[in-house]
Write a protein that holds these residues in place. Sequence first.
Motif, PDB file in Angstrom:
ATOM      1  N   UNK A   1      -2.112  26.463  -2.392  1.00  0.00           N
ATOM      2  CA  UNK A   1      -2.701  27.427  -3.312  1.00  0.00           C
ATOM      3  C   UNK A   1      -3.740  28.275  -2.573  1.00  0.00           C
ATOM      4  N   UNK A   2      -3.954  29.490  -3.070  1.00  0.00           N
ATOM      5  CA  UNK A   2      -4.866  30.410  -2.428  1.00  0.00           C
ATOM      6  C   UNK A   2      -6.318  30.100  -2.735  1.00  0.00           C
ATOM      7  N   UNK A   3      -7.214  30.615  -1.895  1.00  0.00           N
ATOM      8  CA  UNK A   3      -8.641  30.391  -2.128  1.00  0.00           C
ATOM      9  C   UNK A   3      -9.484  31.371  -1.327  1.00  0.00           C
ATOM     10  N   UNK A   4     -10.622  31.744  -1.899  1.00  0.00           N
ATOM     11  CA  UNK A   4     -11.677  32.419  -1.143  1.00  0.00           C
ATOM     12  C   UNK A   4     -12.681  31.349  -0.721  1.00  0.00           C
ATOM     13  N   UNK A   5     -13.152  31.426   0.512  1.00  0.00           N
ATOM     14  CA  UNK A   5     -14.120  30.447   1.019  1.00  0.00           C
ATOM     15  C   UNK A   5     -15.277  31.200   1.669  1.00  0.00           C
ATOM     16  N   UNK A   6     -16.484  30.752   1.355  1.00  0.00           N
ATOM     17  CA  UNK A   6     -17.664  31.351   1.949  1.00  0.00           C
ATOM     18  C   UNK A   6     -18.352  32.367   1.063  1.00  0.00           C
ATOM     19  N   UNK A   7     -17.939  32.475  -0.207  1.00  0.00           N
ATOM     20  CA  UNK A   7     -18.545  33.437  -1.119  1.00  0.00           C
ATOM     21  C   UNK A   7     -20.052  33.201  -1.276  1.00  0.00           C
ATOM     22  N   UNK A   8     -20.819  34.280  -1.211  1.00  0.00           N
ATOM     23  CA  UNK A   8     -22.249  34.198  -1.545  1.00  0.00           C
ATOM     24  C   UNK A   8     -22.652  35.466  -2.301  1.00  0.00           C
ATOM     25  N   UNK A   9     -23.898  35.597  -2.635  1.00  0.00           N
ATOM     26  CA  UNK A   9     -24.345  36.705  -3.477  1.00  0.00           C
ATOM     27  C   UNK A   9     -24.179  38.074  -2.820  1.00  0.00           C
ATOM     28  N   UNK A  10     -24.024  38.122  -1.524  1.00  0.00           N
ATOM     29  CA  UNK A  10     -23.912  39.422  -0.851  1.00  0.00           C
ATOM     30  C   UNK A  10     -22.489  39.982  -0.917  1.00  0.00           C
ATOM     31  N   UNK A  11     -21.528  39.153  -1.292  1.00  0.00           N
ATOM     32  CA  UNK A  11     -20.135  39.598  -1.299  1.00  0.00           C
ATOM     33  C   UNK A  11     -19.783  40.326  -2.595  1.00  0.00           C
ATOM     34  N   UNK A  12     -18.930  41.332  -2.465  1.00  0.00           N
ATOM     35  CA  UNK A  12     -18.444  42.077  -3.618  1.00  0.00           C
ATOM     36  C   UNK A  12     -16.934  42.283  -3.491  1.00  0.00           C
ATOM     37  N   UNK A  13     -16.366  43.096  -4.369  1.00  0.00           N
ATOM     38  CA  UNK A  13     -14.914  43.265  -4.363  1.00  0.00           C
ATOM     39  C   UNK A  13     -14.421  43.912  -3.078  1.00  0.00           C
ATOM     40  N   UNK A  14     -15.257  44.713  -2.431  1.00  0.00           N
ATOM     41  CA  UNK A  14     -14.858  45.312  -1.156  1.00  0.00           C
ATOM     42  C   UNK A  14     -14.671  44.242  -0.090  1.00  0.00           C
ATOM     43  N   UNK A  15     -15.581  43.265  -0.075  1.00  0.00           N
ATOM     44  CA  UNK A  15     -15.421  42.143   0.847  1.00  0.00           C
ATOM     45  C   UNK A  15     -14.128  41.382   0.542  1.00  0.00           C
ATOM     46  N   UNK A  16     -13.858  41.189  -0.743  1.00  0.00           N
ATOM     47  CA  UNK A  16     -12.654  40.452  -1.124  1.00  0.00           C
ATOM     48  C   UNK A  16     -11.395  41.199  -0.671  1.00  0.00           C
ATOM     49  N   UNK A  17     -11.431  42.522  -0.764  1.00  0.00           N
ATOM     50  CA  UNK A  17     -10.290  43.326  -0.341  1.00  0.00           C
ATOM     51  C   UNK A  17     -10.025  43.150   1.153  1.00  0.00           C
ATOM     52  N   UNK A  18     -11.093  43.253   1.960  1.00  0.00           N
ATOM     53  CA  UNK A  18     -10.889  43.100   3.400  1.00  0.00           C
ATOM     54  C   UNK A  18     -10.506  41.661   3.737  1.00  0.00           C
ATOM     55  N   UNK A  19     -11.095  40.706   3.051  1.00  0.00           N
ATOM     56  CA  UNK A  19     -10.798  39.305   3.311  1.00  0.00           C
ATOM     57  C   UNK A  19      -9.331  38.984   3.057  1.00  0.00           C
TER      58      UNK A  19
END
Length: 499
Positions: free
Chosen positions: A353-371
């Motif tokens: 299954x998929x996952x984001x790892x390392x999320x913190x308050x500085x991340x936004x949808x732009x970070x998610x897109x590049x990730x």
Amino acid sequence: MDYLIGVDLGTTATKAVLFKTDGTIVASSSQGYELYRDSNGMAEEELEDIFEAVLITIREVSIHLNENDKLLAVSFSTQMHSLIAFDEKWQALTRVITWADTRAVTYTEQLKASGKGLEIYKRTGTPIHPMAPLSKFLWLRQERADIYNRAEHYLELKGYIFWRLFGVTKIELSTATGTGIFNIFDLDWDTEALELTGVNREQLPEVVEPYEIEQGMRHEFAVKMGIDVDTKFVWGAADGPLSNLGVNAIQSGVAAITIGTSGAIRVVTDKPRTDSKARTFTYALDKEHWVVGGPVNSGGDVFRWLRDAVLDGKLTFDEITELAAGIAPGSDGLLFHPYLGGERAPLWDANARGSFFGLNYTHNRNHMARSVLEGVMFNLYMVALSLIEVTGDLTQIQATGGFTSSELWTQILADIFEQPINVPESREAGCLAAVIMAEKALGLVDSLNVIEQMVGSNQTYQPNEDNFDTYRALSPIYIRLSRLLQREYESIAEFQREE
């Protein structure tokens, strides 16, 4: 003038391309169809949808032929690992059960745990995974006994198309090597695999060369396609091996990376090579060319998920790429594992299954897109490391597929792999390769190496050394994390299925 048509039976669409004999594209046509999915892992297609797509696309390119032009042949590329069951009267008992279907996961894991799976892999070159007909047979036997007991014949997708057109029951070597029940060293159906599934040889099609030619199709279909009834149809090969040929990656050490709906990295060897850890596949292009590599489920589908589920479907792909381009390489420490529908290589785990790892308050949808873009490439890099162990270092990378239209995504690939990425000028690699196979079948060329004269370089992406340290730091974290998470994939997948 003389022409050929290449047809690609894809997962989401069938495409036909009309070529001159020198590889020049004259016309193309694409017809989409639905891939039916559900939460239990079903991934099926309607037989008639695909057959009609073949008729329509060939018709739409054949209309470009003038009265004095000659259509030398039609040749095929096909998606791998599909399965269709028929009763004694050749009535279909199933739709096309595609490579993406994961309902056989329980029986796949049981086969792995028994120890028999590794031995079967070593003889067949197909990793033990729900994608393969081997696992599909086990699932049918246990959970669709009504179908299994009535089934007298089995075909894959291209075999079905040829059966409709010509009334023959065959499968070509390349596609046969992806079934999980074909011995790649004996070049015959594997006796022990058949015993395990309970399927006998009489239920399976005859295995023929990729250069096999059929003529004398049913008149009604020739009319619908707008071609002569005696037009030669060449069997061609499976889409994975043909992709290497189509981008001129059939020399030792030259890797082909393809990302469309899914993705893969592959190299060609002169004989079958299997991996002691069962991480890579070995499929034939023909008897002299064997393709070793790893396929990933995670490609363009993950990008579409990002657009529709995370970004609410309000942005175009170009706009999403612009968001990602504004974020530094490495996404400020945000990693994404793209296993939304399970994964083939390198994990071979349908429960992944998929996952984001390392999320913190500085991340936004732009970070998610590049990730997300980086996660797909990190995953391919994991496959590449396994491939290098089996076949040796990669000396050159040829990239093709829809992802190459994104400069950012292709640059990320170059930076993570730390190698130049060459994008061939032809974006119709599968259809072109099918046509090359036809030319060899017709005796127009002596060697598949003629592809060198037809495929040039459209663009080369040089790796940016400024990004090496970032990706070198994140890559081992990404790999270790995938192994740690794998311990819980089965648990979360089971919870989701129960919901």
